[in-house]
Design a protein around this motif. Structure first.
Motif, PDB file in Angstrom:
ATOM      1  N   LEU A 139      42.063  94.232  -3.761  1.00 39.55           N
ATOM      2  CA  LEU A 139      42.945  95.243  -3.159  1.00 39.55           C
ATOM      3  C   LEU A 139      43.620  94.699  -1.898  1.00 39.55           C
ATOM      4  CD1 LEU A 139      40.686  98.279  -3.906  1.00 39.55           C
ATOM      5  CD2 LEU A 139      43.028  97.987  -4.730  1.00 39.55           C
ATOM      6  N   LYS A 140      42.923  93.873  -1.153  1.00 37.18           N
ATOM      7  CA  LYS A 140      43.552  93.221   0.010  1.00 37.18           C
ATOM      8  C   LYS A 140      44.673  92.289  -0.453  1.00 37.18           C
ATOM      9  CE  LYS A 140      41.257  94.757   3.574  1.00 37.18           C
ATOM     10  NZ  LYS A 140      41.920  95.693   4.464  1.00 37.18           N
ATOM     11  N   LEU A 141      44.420  91.532  -1.525  1.00 36.48           N
ATOM     12  CA  LEU A 141      45.454  90.664  -2.086  1.00 36.48           C
ATOM     13  C   LEU A 141      46.643  91.503  -2.570  1.00 36.48           C
ATOM     14  CD1 LEU A 141      46.496  87.896  -3.092  1.00 36.48           C
ATOM     15  CD2 LEU A 141      45.191  88.307  -5.204  1.00 36.48           C
ATOM     16  N   MET A 142      46.354  92.632  -3.194  1.00 37.06           N
ATOM     17  CA  MET A 142      47.427  93.525  -3.646  1.00 37.06           C
ATOM     18  C   MET A 142      48.266  94.014  -2.474  1.00 37.06           C
ATOM     19  SD  MET A 142      45.968  96.000  -6.670  1.00 37.06           S
ATOM     20  CE  MET A 142      47.426  97.042  -6.593  1.00 37.06           C
ATOM     21  N   GLU A 143      47.614  94.345  -1.365  1.00 40.78           N
ATOM     22  CA  GLU A 143      48.356  94.802  -0.194  1.00 40.78           C
ATOM     23  C   GLU A 143      49.371  93.748   0.237  1.00 40.78           C
ATOM     24  OE1 GLU A 143      45.954  96.287   3.091  1.00 40.78           O
ATOM     25  OE2 GLU A 143      44.460  96.994   1.656  1.00 40.78           O
ATOM     26  N   SER A 144      48.939  92.515   0.293  1.00 41.03           N
ATOM     27  CA  SER A 144      49.854  91.431   0.679  1.00 41.03           C
ATOM     28  C   SER A 144      50.976  91.267  -0.332  1.00 41.03           C
ATOM     29  CB  SER A 144      49.097  90.106   0.797  1.00 41.03           C
ATOM     30  OG  SER A 144      48.130  90.188   1.797  1.00 41.03           O
ATOM     31  N   ARG A 145      50.614  91.270  -1.595  1.00 40.38           N
ATOM     32  CA  ARG A 145      51.605  91.078  -2.656  1.00 40.38           C
ATOM     33  C   ARG A 145      52.632  92.205  -2.670  1.00 40.38           C
ATOM     34  NH1 ARG A 145      54.567  87.750  -5.743  1.00 40.38           N
ATOM     35  NH2 ARG A 145      54.935  88.605  -7.793  1.00 40.38           N
ATOM     36  N   LEU A 146      52.163  93.446  -2.554  1.00 44.14           N
ATOM     37  CA  LEU A 146      53.064  94.594  -2.633  1.00 44.14           C
ATOM     38  C   LEU A 146      53.902  94.777  -1.370  1.00 44.14           C
ATOM     39  CD1 LEU A 146      50.726  97.044  -4.536  1.00 44.14           C
ATOM     40  CD2 LEU A 146      52.756  95.854  -5.441  1.00 44.14           C
ATOM     41  N   GLY A 167      42.571 100.224 -12.253  1.00 40.94           N
ATOM     42  CA  GLY A 167      41.562  99.629 -11.384  1.00 40.94           C
ATOM     43  C   GLY A 167      41.465 100.380 -10.065  1.00 40.94           C
ATOM     44  N   CYS A 168      42.613 100.698  -9.473  1.00 38.64           N
ATOM     45  CA  CYS A 168      42.633 101.468  -8.221  1.00 38.64           C
ATOM     46  C   CYS A 168      42.037 102.853  -8.417  1.00 38.64           C
ATOM     47  CB  CYS A 168      44.064 101.608  -7.703  1.00 38.64           C
ATOM     48  SG  CYS A 168      44.748 100.122  -6.996  1.00 38.64           S
ATOM     49  N   ARG A 169      42.423 103.505  -9.502  1.00 35.35           N
ATOM     50  CA  ARG A 169      41.938 104.868  -9.763  1.00 35.35           C
ATOM     51  C   ARG A 169      40.418 104.889  -9.954  1.00 35.35           C
ATOM     52  NH1 ARG A 169      45.747 107.500  -7.311  1.00 35.35           N
ATOM     53  NH2 ARG A 169      47.668 107.790  -8.486  1.00 35.35           N
ATOM     54  N   PHE A 170      39.878 103.933 -10.724  1.00 38.89           N
ATOM     55  CA  PHE A 170      38.435 103.909 -10.927  1.00 38.89           C
ATOM     56  C   PHE A 170      37.700 103.453  -9.672  1.00 38.89           C
ATOM     57  CE2 PHE A 170      39.680 104.529 -15.277  1.00 38.89           C
ATOM     58  CZ  PHE A 170      38.680 105.373 -15.752  1.00 38.89           C
ATOM     59  N   ALA A 171      38.273 102.556  -8.911  1.00 35.32           N
ATOM     60  CA  ALA A 171      37.665 102.169  -7.633  1.00 35.32           C
ATOM     61  C   ALA A 171      37.584 103.378  -6.709  1.00 35.32           C
ATOM     62  CB  ALA A 171      38.461 101.041  -6.976  1.00 35.32           C
ATOM     63  N   ALA A 172      38.603 104.222  -6.720  1.00 33.86           N
ATOM     64  CA  ALA A 172      38.591 105.442  -5.893  1.00 33.86           C
ATOM     65  C   ALA A 172      37.555 106.434  -6.408  1.00 33.86           C
ATOM     66  CB  ALA A 172      39.977 106.071  -5.868  1.00 33.86           C
ATOM     67  N   ILE A 173      37.511 106.646  -7.717  1.00 35.38           N
ATOM     68  CA  ILE A 173      36.552 107.593  -8.311  1.00 35.38           C
ATOM     69  C   ILE A 173      35.127 107.230  -7.922  1.00 35.38           C
ATOM     70  CG2 ILE A 173      35.487 108.262 -10.526  1.00 35.38           C
ATOM     71  CD1 ILE A 173      38.369 108.180 -11.718  1.00 35.38           C
ATOM     72  N   TYR A 174      34.812 105.941  -7.939  1.00 41.83           N
ATOM     73  CA  TYR A 174      33.446 105.505  -7.669  1.00 41.83           C
ATOM     74  C   TYR A 174      33.196 105.172  -6.198  1.00 41.83           C
ATOM     75  CZ  TYR A 174      33.135 105.425 -12.717  1.00 41.83           C
ATOM     76  OH  TYR A 174      33.146 105.769 -14.045  1.00 41.83           O
ATOM     77  N   GLY A 175      34.135 105.511  -5.338  1.00 45.05           N
ATOM     78  CA  GLY A 175      33.930 105.376  -3.902  1.00 45.05           C
ATOM     79  C   GLY A 175      34.135 103.994  -3.334  1.00 45.05           C
ATOM     80  N   TYR A 177      37.079 102.568  -2.972  1.00 45.51           N
ATOM     81  CA  TYR A 177      38.390 102.519  -2.316  1.00 45.51           C
ATOM     82  C   TYR A 177      38.905 103.951  -2.156  1.00 45.51           C
ATOM     83  CZ  TYR A 177      42.955 100.400  -1.249  1.00 45.51           C
ATOM     84  OH  TYR A 177      44.113  99.987  -0.645  1.00 45.51           O
ATOM     85  N   PRO A 178      38.219 104.741  -1.316  1.00 45.59           N
ATOM     86  CA  PRO A 178      38.550 106.167  -1.244  1.00 45.59           C
ATOM     87  C   PRO A 178      39.936 106.479  -0.685  1.00 45.59           C
ATOM     88  CG  PRO A 178      36.863 105.593   0.358  1.00 45.59           C
ATOM     89  CD  PRO A 178      37.108 104.374  -0.465  1.00 45.59           C
ATOM     90  N   THR A 179      40.421 105.650   0.239  1.00 43.81           N
ATOM     91  CA  THR A 179      41.730 105.904   0.841  1.00 43.81           C
ATOM     92  C   THR A 179      42.583 104.650   0.733  1.00 43.81           C
ATOM     93  OG1 THR A 179      40.651 107.368   2.429  1.00 43.81           O
ATOM     94  CG2 THR A 179      42.903 106.704   2.920  1.00 43.81           C
ATOM     95  N   PRO A 180      43.583 104.661  -0.166  1.00 41.07           N
ATOM     96  CA  PRO A 180      44.395 103.448  -0.325  1.00 41.07           C
ATOM     97  C   PRO A 180      45.241 103.155   0.904  1.00 41.07           C
ATOM     98  CG  PRO A 180      45.187 105.197  -1.780  1.00 41.07           C
ATOM     99  CD  PRO A 180      43.975 105.715  -1.080  1.00 41.07           C
ATOM    100  N   ALA A 181      45.461 101.869   1.135  1.00 42.14           N
ATOM    101  CA  ALA A 181      46.367 101.446   2.200  1.00 42.14           C
ATOM    102  C   ALA A 181      47.751 102.006   1.904  1.00 42.14           C
ATOM    103  CB  ALA A 181      46.407  99.926   2.265  1.00 42.14           C
ATOM    104  N   PRO A 182      48.580 102.218   2.937  1.00 37.93           N
ATOM    105  CA  PRO A 182      49.906 102.813   2.707  1.00 37.93           C
ATOM    106  C   PRO A 182      50.755 102.084   1.667  1.00 37.93           C
ATOM    107  CG  PRO A 182      49.401 102.803   5.046  1.00 37.93           C
ATOM    108  CD  PRO A 182      48.291 102.050   4.359  1.00 37.93           C
ATOM    109  N   VAL A 183      50.733 100.750   1.674  1.00 38.40           N
ATOM    110  CA  VAL A 183      51.555 100.008   0.721  1.00 38.40           C
ATOM    111  C   VAL A 183      51.064 100.241  -0.716  1.00 38.40           C
ATOM    112  CG1 VAL A 183      50.296  97.803   0.869  1.00 38.40           C
ATOM    113  CG2 VAL A 183      52.708  97.805   0.285  1.00 38.40           C
ATOM    114  N   ILE A 184      49.746 100.403  -0.897  1.00 34.88           N
ATOM    115  CA  ILE A 184      49.210 100.675  -2.233  1.00 34.88           C
ATOM    116  C   ILE A 184      49.455 102.124  -2.618  1.00 34.88           C
ATOM    117  CG2 ILE A 184      47.103 100.800  -3.631  1.00 34.88           C
ATOM    118  CD1 ILE A 184      46.227  98.193  -2.346  1.00 34.88           C
ATOM    119  N   ASP A 189      52.544 105.687  -6.251  1.00 33.03           N
ATOM    120  CA  ASP A 189      53.614 106.665  -6.503  1.00 33.03           C
ATOM    121  C   ASP A 189      54.716 106.067  -7.380  1.00 33.03           C
ATOM    122  OD1 ASP A 189      52.328 108.578  -4.973  1.00 33.03           O
ATOM    123  OD2 ASP A 189      53.533 108.203  -3.170  1.00 33.03           O
ATOM    124  N   ARG A 190      55.067 104.789  -7.131  1.00 34.14           N
ATOM    125  CA  ARG A 190      56.095 104.135  -7.958  1.00 34.14           C
ATOM    126  C   ARG A 190      55.628 103.948  -9.398  1.00 34.14           C
ATOM    127  NH1 ARG A 190      56.475 100.892  -3.570  1.00 34.14           N
ATOM    128  NH2 ARG A 190      55.724  99.038  -4.636  1.00 34.14           N
TER     129      ARG A 190
END
Length: 194
Positions: A139-146, A167-175, A177-184, A189-190
């Motif tokens: 997710l940190k790599l995704m932040e940089s990429r996005l 992956g993001c949705r299931f990471a959030a469901i299981y705690g 990654y409860p709050t995504p970074a703004p870029v994610i 949304d996109r």
């Protein structure tokens, strides 16, 4: 074409999103956990997993990524798995990264930590804890990429985004990654809008 599926299972969700984004109509045959263990279903897929795409001629394709590639190829542009060698390669690279470093570890973390799976599998919560850092690192790599490009594999929405989305949705469901970074959050949304 018929899709043997399980509601809310990660891999069928990937196929469903690709089909929806491409405007494809599939005949869904939804199964529950007992169905996939049945002798009848084992004749459809000896491994007992979903999804399975059954073609009009009765041929069956298993494995969600392969099903997505098939549906993408037969439905024409826009190609979510890529059009041309360079684009296919870039998308495949990001898709595999998202699957192996985000989706699979997030789902397995849930399988081995969430009480709803305790009756279905032998859980190894310590092992699950040991893989929890993989999704966070990706997710940190995704932040940089996005921060550099609108979608994971470049300027256009692709199968890489579908895999990372779940992956993001299931990471959030299981705690994980409860709050995504703004870029994610913006990227989520996109993806919803793509």
């Amino acid at each position: 074409m018929k899709l043997y599926s399980k509601p809310l299972a990660p891999n069928p969700l990937r196929v469903t999103m690709l089909a929806n984004k491409k405007g494809l109509t599939l005949d869904f045959h939804n199964l529950d956990a007992d169905d996939t263990r049945s002798t009848e279903y084992r004749e459809i897929n000896p491994i007992g997993q979903v999804p399975v795409l059954e073609l009009d001629d009765g041929a069956r394709i298993t494995e969600s990524l392969i099903i997505c590639q098939y549906l993408d190829a037969v439905s024409g542009p826009p190609y979510l798995c890529g059009d041309g060698l360079e684009q296919r390669t870039r998308i495949a690279m990001w898709e595999r990264r998202a699957e192996f470093q985000l989706l699979i570890p997030a789902v397995e973390y849930g399988h081995h930590r969430h009480p709803m799976f305790a009756a279905r599998i032998t859980q190894y919560p310590d092992w699950a804890g040991s893989i929890a850092d993989a999704p966070r690192a990706f997710l940190k790599l995704m932040e940089s990429r996005l921060a550099e490009t609108p979608f994971l594999a470049g300027p256009d929405f692709s199968i890489a985004d579908i895999t990372a989305y779940y992956g993001c949705r299931f990471a959030a469901i299981y705690g994980l990654y409860p709050t995504p970074a703004p870029v994610i959050a913006d990227w989520l949304d996109r993806v919803d809008a793509a």
